[in-house]
Each structure stands twice: as C-alpha cells, then as structure tokens.
Design a protein around this motif. Structure first.
Motif, PDB file in Angstrom:
ATOM      1  N   GLU A   2     -33.607  38.085 -57.573  1.00  0.00           N
ATOM      2  CA  GLU A   2     -32.861  38.957 -56.379  1.00  0.00           C
ATOM      3  C   GLU A   2     -33.783  39.349 -55.636  1.00  0.00           C
ATOM      4  O   GLU A   2     -33.550  39.115 -54.359  1.00  0.00           O
ATOM      5  CB  GLU A   2     -32.018  39.812 -57.315  1.00  0.00           C
ATOM      6  N   ARG A   3     -34.735  40.000 -55.831  1.00  0.00           N
ATOM      7  CA  ARG A   3     -35.878  40.524 -55.260  1.00  0.00           C
ATOM      8  C   ARG A   3     -36.422  39.277 -54.166  1.00  0.00           C
ATOM      9  O   ARG A   3     -36.507  39.666 -53.056  1.00  0.00           O
ATOM     10  CB  ARG A   3     -37.108  41.058 -55.749  1.00  0.00           C
ATOM     11  N   ILE A   9     -34.367  36.024 -47.274  1.00  0.00           N
ATOM     12  CA  ILE A   9     -33.374  36.438 -46.177  1.00  0.00           C
ATOM     13  C   ILE A   9     -33.959  37.154 -44.926  1.00  0.00           C
ATOM     14  O   ILE A   9     -33.823  36.847 -44.207  1.00  0.00           O
ATOM     15  CB  ILE A   9     -31.941  37.202 -46.904  1.00  0.00           C
ATOM     16  N   ARG A  10     -34.859  38.045 -45.453  1.00  0.00           N
ATOM     17  CA  ARG A  10     -35.406  38.850 -44.543  1.00  0.00           C
ATOM     18  C   ARG A  10     -36.363  37.686 -43.607  1.00  0.00           C
ATOM     19  O   ARG A  10     -36.645  38.025 -42.516  1.00  0.00           O
ATOM     20  CB  ARG A  10     -36.448  39.688 -45.182  1.00  0.00           C
ATOM     21  N   ARG A  34     -45.004  28.704 -58.171  1.00  0.00           N
ATOM     22  CA  ARG A  34     -46.230  28.746 -58.964  1.00  0.00           C
ATOM     23  C   ARG A  34     -46.336  30.116 -60.218  1.00  0.00           C
ATOM     24  O   ARG A  34     -46.943  30.330 -60.666  1.00  0.00           O
ATOM     25  CB  ARG A  34     -47.549  28.757 -58.455  1.00  0.00           C
ATOM     26  N   HIS A  35     -45.448  31.285 -59.628  1.00  0.00           N
ATOM     27  CA  HIS A  35     -45.615  32.559 -60.230  1.00  0.00           C
ATOM     28  C   HIS A  35     -44.655  32.213 -61.483  1.00  0.00           C
ATOM     29  O   HIS A  35     -43.599  31.687 -61.527  1.00  0.00           O
ATOM     30  CB  HIS A  35     -44.853  33.421 -59.427  1.00  0.00           C
ATOM     31  N   PRO A  36     -45.296  32.650 -62.596  1.00  0.00           N
ATOM     32  CA  PRO A  36     -44.490  32.426 -63.937  1.00  0.00           C
ATOM     33  C   PRO A  36     -43.333  33.182 -64.122  1.00  0.00           C
ATOM     34  O   PRO A  36     -42.417  32.632 -64.934  1.00  0.00           O
ATOM     35  CB  PRO A  36     -45.702  32.946 -64.876  1.00  0.00           C
ATOM     36  N   GLY A  37     -43.139  34.253 -63.146  1.00  0.00           N
ATOM     37  CA  GLY A  37     -41.997  34.803 -63.448  1.00  0.00           C
ATOM     38  C   GLY A  37     -40.693  34.184 -62.812  1.00  0.00           C
ATOM     39  O   GLY A  37     -39.654  34.670 -62.995  1.00  0.00           O
TER      40      GLY A  37
END
Length: 80
Positions: A2-3, A9-10, A34-37
């Motif tokens: 969500e973040r 969008i910004r 590439r970010h595992p989260g």
C-alpha cells in the motif's frame, strides 16, 4: 505494498511531463522489484540470501528464523 502504491501515485501526480513521470515510475518499480518485501523468487538455492535480506530489511525478525533447522539458522548467522 500500500505504501508503495501511494508513492507511485505521488510520482505520477508530481511535476514534469508524462514521459518523465513514466520513466521515473518505471525506474522505481524496477528497484522495488528487487526488494524482498515486495517480491522475490524463492528457490532452495537462494533461500539463505533471501532470509538474510528479509532480516536486514526488517520484513522478518530473528524470532521468525527460529522455526528453521540449526543448519539454516547457522548459515543465516554467518551473513548477519
């Protein structure tokens, strides 16, 4: 996620012409992939590096690793 969506969008609503915004968003998404989260290819071969990245990025905590075998915990500890 969500973040990240809000950040995307910004970028799209920010200053600049449409093509600049598109390429800025494209670059950001490629970095975030590439970010595992966000997303990761999980295979036995890359399990230890993935666990280490998840720990370093605060996606999981060391207590989460306690469910793995001693061998896996030891291998992870080598990289921390």
């Amino acid at each position: 996620m969500e973040r990240l969506n809000l950040e995307y969008i910004r970028i799209l609503n920010g200053p600049g012409n449409p093509s600049e915004k598109f390429w800025a968003l494209d670059k950001r998404i490629r970095q975030d992939k590439r970010h595992p989260g966000v997303c990761t290819e999980l295979t036995k071969q890359n399990m230890i590096p993935t666990i280490v990245r998840l720990l370093r990025d605060d996606v999981i905590v060391e207590a989460d690793v306690s469910v793995f075998s001693d061998a896996i915990r030891e291998a992870v500890a080598v990289f921390l």
